[in-house]
Design a protein around this motif. Structure first.
Motif, mmCIF file in Angstrom:
data_model
loop_
_atom_site.group_PDB
_atom_site.id
_atom_site.type_symbol
_atom_site.label_atom_id
_atom_site.label_comp_id
_atom_site.label_asym_id
_atom_site.label_seq_id
_atom_site.Cartn_x
_atom_site.Cartn_y
_atom_site.Cartn_z
ATOM 1 N N THR A 117 2.064 -49.861 35.248
ATOM 2 C CA THR A 117 0.928 -50.932 34.529
ATOM 3 C C THR A 117 1.288 -50.735 32.958
ATOM 4 N N SER A 118 0.612 -51.578 32.132
ATOM 5 C CA SER A 118 0.508 -51.467 30.799
ATOM 6 C C SER A 118 -0.136 -50.238 30.322
ATOM 7 N N PRO A 119 -1.190 -50.023 30.735
ATOM 8 C CA PRO A 119 -1.957 -48.856 30.162
ATOM 9 C C PRO A 119 -1.090 -47.577 30.563
ATOM 10 N N ALA A 120 -0.356 -47.554 31.553
ATOM 11 C CA ALA A 120 0.295 -46.293 32.158
ATOM 12 C C ALA A 120 1.545 -46.046 31.368
ATOM 13 N N THR A 121 2.352 -46.891 30.498
ATOM 14 C CA THR A 121 3.520 -46.905 30.018
ATOM 15 C C THR A 121 3.663 -45.560 29.294
ATOM 16 N N LEU A 156 3.889 -38.017 39.023
ATOM 17 C CA LEU A 156 2.955 -39.322 39.026
ATOM 18 C C LEU A 156 1.928 -39.398 40.045
ATOM 19 N N ASN A 157 2.113 -38.685 41.054
ATOM 20 C CA ASN A 157 0.878 -38.491 41.840
ATOM 21 C C ASN A 157 -0.257 -37.740 41.089
ATOM 22 N N GLU A 158 0.081 -36.762 40.377
ATOM 23 C CA GLU A 158 -0.947 -36.023 39.706
ATOM 24 C C GLU A 158 -1.620 -36.704 38.704
ATOM 25 N N ALA A 159 -0.854 -37.741 38.037
ATOM 26 C CA ALA A 159 -1.333 -38.691 37.120
ATOM 27 C C ALA A 159 -2.523 -39.420 37.334
ATOM 28 N N THR A 160 -3.188 -39.203 38.501
ATOM 29 C CA THR A 160 -4.277 -39.896 38.776
ATOM 30 C C THR A 160 -5.542 -39.470 38.500
ATOM 31 N N GLN A 161 -5.405 -38.012 37.738
ATOM 32 C CA GLN A 161 -6.434 -37.456 37.153
ATOM 33 C C GLN A 161 -6.895 -38.175 35.727
ATOM 34 N N TYR A 162 -5.625 -38.790 35.162
ATOM 35 C CA TYR A 162 -5.834 -39.464 33.697
ATOM 36 C C TYR A 162 -6.787 -40.660 33.750
ATOM 37 N N ASP A 163 -7.059 -41.226 35.024
ATOM 38 C CA ASP A 163 -8.048 -42.352 35.121
ATOM 39 C C ASP A 163 -7.202 -43.499 34.573
ATOM 40 N N LEU A 164 -5.832 -43.586 34.801
ATOM 41 C CA LEU A 164 -5.136 -44.737 34.426
ATOM 42 C C LEU A 164 -4.882 -45.497 35.601
ATOM 43 N N PRO A 165 -4.932 -46.859 35.509
ATOM 44 C CA PRO A 165 -4.093 -47.677 36.672
ATOM 45 C C PRO A 165 -2.871 -47.303 36.571
ATOM 46 N N LEU A 166 -2.182 -47.253 37.709
ATOM 47 C CA LEU A 166 -0.786 -46.961 38.096
ATOM 48 C C LEU A 166 -0.238 -48.080 38.644
ATOM 49 N N GLY A 167 -0.806 -48.950 39.039
ATOM 50 C CA GLY A 167 0.012 -50.050 39.964
ATOM 51 C C GLY A 167 0.686 -49.569 41.211
ATOM 52 N N ARG A 168 2.012 -50.083 41.554
ATOM 53 C CA ARG A 168 2.742 -49.601 42.456
ATOM 54 C C ARG A 168 3.105 -48.239 42.570
ATOM 55 N N ASN A 169 3.091 -47.819 41.482
ATOM 56 C CA ASN A 169 3.706 -46.308 41.213
ATOM 57 C C ASN A 169 5.074 -45.882 42.020
ATOM 58 N N GLU A 170 5.841 -46.777 42.040
ATOM 59 C CA GLU A 170 6.988 -46.799 42.923
ATOM 60 C C GLU A 170 8.179 -46.540 42.180
ATOM 61 N N ILE A 171 9.043 -45.759 42.685
ATOM 62 C CA ILE A 171 10.406 -45.356 41.779
ATOM 63 C C ILE A 171 11.560 -46.138 42.391
ATOM 64 N N LEU A 172 12.355 -46.858 41.793
ATOM 65 C CA LEU A 172 13.633 -47.427 42.040
ATOM 66 C C LEU A 172 14.732 -46.925 41.599
ATOM 67 N N LEU A 173 15.841 -46.634 42.306
ATOM 68 C CA LEU A 173 16.982 -45.482 42.045
ATOM 69 C C LEU A 173 17.913 -46.518 42.167
ATOM 70 N N SER A 174 18.815 -46.422 40.924
ATOM 71 C CA SER A 174 20.058 -47.338 40.965
ATOM 72 C C SER A 174 21.045 -46.609 39.985
ATOM 73 N N SER A 175 22.346 -47.089 40.038
ATOM 74 C CA SER A 175 23.347 -46.466 39.089
ATOM 75 C C SER A 175 23.877 -47.498 37.972
ATOM 76 N N VAL A 176 24.159 -47.275 36.949
ATOM 77 C CA VAL A 176 24.144 -48.054 35.953
ATOM 78 C C VAL A 176 25.222 -47.481 34.781
ATOM 79 N N SER A 177 26.234 -48.231 34.048
ATOM 80 C CA SER A 177 27.104 -47.795 33.342
ATOM 81 C C SER A 177 26.665 -47.681 31.857
ATOM 82 N N GLU A 178 26.870 -46.734 31.120
ATOM 83 C CA GLU A 178 26.166 -46.638 29.741
ATOM 84 C C GLU A 178 26.390 -48.032 29.160
ATOM 85 N N GLU A 179 27.754 -48.753 29.127
ATOM 86 C CA GLU A 179 27.934 -49.800 28.401
ATOM 87 C C GLU A 179 27.239 -51.049 28.785
#
Length: 320
Positions: free
Chosen positions: A11-15, A85-108
């Motif tokens: 979410t925006s507050p957690a960026t 990210l799981n520990e970050a709940t103590q900061y009282d920030l809305p974290l949304g889905r809190n889901e990590i998406l993994l992919s590969s990408v070239s630098e270019e």
């Protein structure tokens, strides 16, 4: 070279917090995709023409992405980040889905793709942040801050940055000595010089941030800005007119004592990166230290504070 991208739906507050977690995990860059930043800027009062949100973003979700070389054990890193990210709940920030998406990408491919999220933005009455690859003609009295975010900076439109720049514009009159704590891209140090500060020193704990800051500082022609790696103001002993810090409230709390000790009487302490729920706690700490809070500004879920270390006579009078 191939890179792994770890994209976190949040979410925006957690960026800011998520960005810090990625950098601490060894990310070689962080990008922020937050459609709400662009929506906020569309009615900025300066008559700017900006792209439509749908032309830039495919979804209204907020994503923070980190980039890791394919030489790293990405599964282990992903597990570590999820734990943080799981520990970050103590900061009282809305974290949304809190889901990590993994992919590969070239630098270019990545180097070209993120540029669509970055465009000239007039932040304050006088300051406009412009990507270095765009030919932009400023209007009269408009000060341009050129930025090449590379792999260590988001769109430059985050509310905490805007609030910091607005506060600097209010406080700087010319000739000040400034400390920029947690400089990141160096944008606040550059803005301080643009607005008339005499001497600026920028600190950041992360060497990637200081490297990017130095590049952006040179891009704007300010070779005299000093950039150092340091843990906040630990071990710093000087007397300055302004200290500006755009970092999370939990970190700002650790800075209050050193900020007091390094400010001249009558000097200003500018704090940003404060989520609304943390404002009162930080304000109490500042007032207990002796700071006068002279201005509070809000944007979306974020707050900035402008504080003054009272003149010596005033501080003495307050004790009676």
């Amino acid at each position: 070279m191939k890179w792994y991208e770890l994209k976190i739906a949040t979410t925006s507050p957690a960026t800011e917090m998520v960005s810090s977690i990625l950098i601490e995990a060894g990310s070689n860059g962080v990008s922020i995709e937050d459609p709400s930043d662009l929506l906020y800027l569309e009615d900025d009062g300066f008559g700017q023409i900006k792209p439509e949100v749908e032309d830039i973003y495919d979804t209204q979700e907020v994503f923070v992405s980190g980039y890791f070389p394919d030489t790293k054990n990405i599964i282990e890193i992903q597990s570590l980040i999820q734990e943080k990210l799981n520990e970050a709940t103590q900061y009282d920030l809305p974290l949304g889905r809190n889901e990590i998406l993994l992919s590969s990408v070239s630098e270019e491919d990545w180097a070209n793709a993120w540029k669509k999220h970055y465009f000239p933005v007039r932040i304050t009455r006088y300051l406009t942040v412009v990507p270095s690859w765009i030919d932009y003609q400023p209007s009269e009295h408009e000060q341009i801050i050129e930025m090449d975010p590379g792999m260590a900076f988001g769109t430059g439109t985050h509310p905490t940055t805007q609030l910091s720049l607005e506060a600097l514009e209010r406080v700087i009159r010319g000739g000040e000595i400034v400390l920029d704590v947690g400089t990141g891209s160096g944008v606040l140090s550059i803005a301080s010089k643009k607005l008339g500060a005499k001497h600026v020193t920028a600190y950041d704990l992360d060497e990637k941030a200081t490297s990017v800051a130095r590049e952006n500082i040179l891009l704007n022609g300010y070779a005299d800005i000093i950039v150092k790696e340091n843990d906040l103001l630990t071990g710093v002993h000087t007397q300055v007119d302004i200290i500006v810090a755009n970092i999370l409230a939990e970190i700002l709390e650790k800075l209050v004592d050193d900020a007091w000790n390094n400010l001249k009487y009558g000097g200003h302490f500018i704090l940003s990166g404060i989520i609304l729920s943390k404002k009162e706690q930080l304000m109490i700490q500042l007032q207990q230290k002796g700071f006068d809070i002279i201005q509070e500004n809000c944007m979306k879920d974020w707050v900035s504070l402008i504080c003054v270390k009272p003149l010596e006579d005033d501080a003495c009078n307050d004790t009676f």
